[in-house]
Design a protein around this motif. Structure first.
Motif, PDB file in Angstrom:
ATOM      1  N   ALA A  87       0.829  -1.204   0.000  1.00 37.39           N
ATOM      2  CA  ALA A  87       0.000   0.000   0.000  1.00 37.39           C
ATOM      3  C   ALA A  87       0.867   1.258   0.000  1.00 37.39           C
ATOM      4  N   VAL A  88       1.911   1.259   0.822  1.00 38.03           N
ATOM      5  CA  VAL A  88       2.814   2.408   0.868  1.00 38.03           C
ATOM      6  C   VAL A  88       3.533   2.575  -0.468  1.00 38.03           C
ATOM      7  N   MET A 137      -3.228   3.933  -8.919  1.00 34.63           N
ATOM      8  CA  MET A 137      -2.353   3.483  -7.835  1.00 34.63           C
ATOM      9  C   MET A 137      -2.962   3.811  -6.474  1.00 34.63           C
ATOM     10  N   HIS A 138      -3.517   4.990  -6.334  1.00 31.40           N
ATOM     11  CA  HIS A 138      -4.068   5.383  -5.048  1.00 31.40           C
ATOM     12  C   HIS A 138      -5.370   4.649  -4.738  1.00 31.40           C
ATOM     13  N   LEU A 139      -6.117   4.305  -5.757  1.00 29.79           N
ATOM     14  CA  LEU A 139      -7.315   3.491  -5.544  1.00 29.79           C
ATOM     15  C   LEU A 139      -6.919   2.095  -5.066  1.00 29.79           C
ATOM     16  N   LEU A 140      -5.898   1.526  -5.692  1.00 29.89           N
ATOM     17  CA  LEU A 140      -5.409   0.210  -5.277  1.00 29.89           C
ATOM     18  C   LEU A 140      -4.839   0.266  -3.864  1.00 29.89           C
ATOM     19  N   MET A 141      -4.205   1.383  -3.528  1.00 32.66           N
ATOM     20  CA  MET A 141      -3.682   1.545  -2.169  1.00 32.66           C
ATOM     21  C   MET A 141      -4.799   1.426  -1.135  1.00 32.66           C
ATOM     22  N   ILE A 142      -5.913   2.101  -1.383  1.00 35.92           N
ATOM     23  CA  ILE A 142      -7.042   2.036  -0.452  1.00 35.92           C
ATOM     24  C   ILE A 142      -7.538   0.593  -0.316  1.00 35.92           C
ATOM     25  N   GLY A 143      -7.588  -0.127  -1.432  1.00 36.82           N
ATOM     26  CA  GLY A 143      -7.994  -1.530  -1.390  1.00 36.82           C
ATOM     27  C   GLY A 143      -7.073  -2.368  -0.515  1.00 36.82           C
TER      28      GLY A 143
END
Length: 303
Positions: free
Chosen positions: A174-175, A218-224
């Motif tokens: 995530a990071v 990328m940021h959407l996947l991070m939230i996931g």
């Protein structure tokens, strides 16, 4: 002697300003999150202090080395030509010595934690220093920067427990995506310069529209991944609320800039990302403290 001391202090101050050491706050809260999850609560103060020293010293070395490696590139870029080395405020020799001292502090702190952190310290150094040359090789250098900060939670877990659990790698992922996403956005400022001088980046390869789309993905996947992390560690509502706030802050960050308007990049890049990391850490830490029995049972197999 007094003049030498004065010059050294002056150069140190300029170096700290150059590397923006205060921006260690980007990754430090995520490292502390890894430590809290590993301990199932607040880690021992000695361990916590050594984790902080490792984080700050390695990040300091990486930034100083990056400025050293990029001195020639910075000198021909109007946005970066005023940085300390191309502007003649610092010598390469001083910055090189500063980098080596920071690395020595990092290795000493890693060795004081446990045997595995000491063994892995050269690998950590290789990852964070390699980023400085990636833009010469690949358009995906943003992912290497993401990895450099993304290893922090996993490293902190190892610092606390002396071993690695696969679940904490989800936070590292995530990071990685978070950092890579905002680095893609930040690189949009150098779009024309990178194309003119043959430097690799996502904006250079895919254009500004493509770069913004990729950063948002990328940021959407991070939230996931953050949601998955909370599920893996059986955390509660406070953790989910924290992720919700992070998601809203990311949405606001993306609303500040666009492919045709990058004027508020510094606010999006520096201020909001610092807030995001602190908010996430606070939410996870509070949740862990309040639901410690459940967290303890989730990681009890490692004890």
């Amino acid at each position: 002697m007094a003049a030498l001391l004065s010059n050294t202090l002056r150069s140190t101050r300029i170096t700290l300003e150059m590397i923006k050491w205060e921006h260690s706050i980007f990754a430090l809260p995520f490292a502390l999150t890894g430590a809290v999850l590993a301990a199932g609560g607040w880690p021992r103060w000695r361990t916590l202090l050594l984790v902080v020293v490792c984080m700050i010293s390695l990040r300091t070395a990486a930034m100083a080395f990056n400025r050293l490696a990029d001195a020639e590139i910075d000198s021909i870029n109007p946005r970066t030509a005023t940085r300390a080395i191309p502007a003649g405020l610092l010598t390469k020799g001083f910055v090189g010595a500063f980098t080596l001292l920071s690395l020595a502090i990092f290795v000493a702190a890693a060795g004081a934690l446990n045997h595995l952190t000491l063994l892995l310290s050269p690998l950590s150094i290789a990852v964070v220093l390699s980023y400085s040359y990636m833009k010469r090789i690949t358009r995906w250098s943003h992912l290497v920067l993401g990895l450099a900060l993304g290893i922090a939670p996993s490293a902190a877990w190892i610092a606390v427990r002396g071993s690695l659990d696969a679940r904490i790698i989800v936070l590292s992922g995530a990071v990685l995506l978070w950092v890579a996403g905002f680095d893609v956005l930040y690189a949009c400022q150098d779009f024309e310069h990178d194309r003119t001088h043959g430097l690799n980046s996502v904006p250079q390869a895919f254009g500004l529209q493509g770069a913004f789309l990729l950063a948002r993905t990328m940021h959407l996947l991070m939230i996931g991944l953050l949601v998955w992390l909370v599920m893996l560690f059986h955390l509660g509502m406070i953790a989910y609320v924290g992720i919700g706030i992070v998601a809203m802050l990311l949405l606001y960050e993306h609303s500040l800039i666009s492919p045709t308007d990058l004027r508020r990049m510094n606010a999006a890049f520096f201020t909001l990302n610092g807030v995001i990391s602190v908010v996430f850490f606070c939410a996870i830490a509070v949740d862990v403290m309040l639901h410690r029995p459940g967290v303890d049972s989730a990681i009890g197999v490692l004890r």
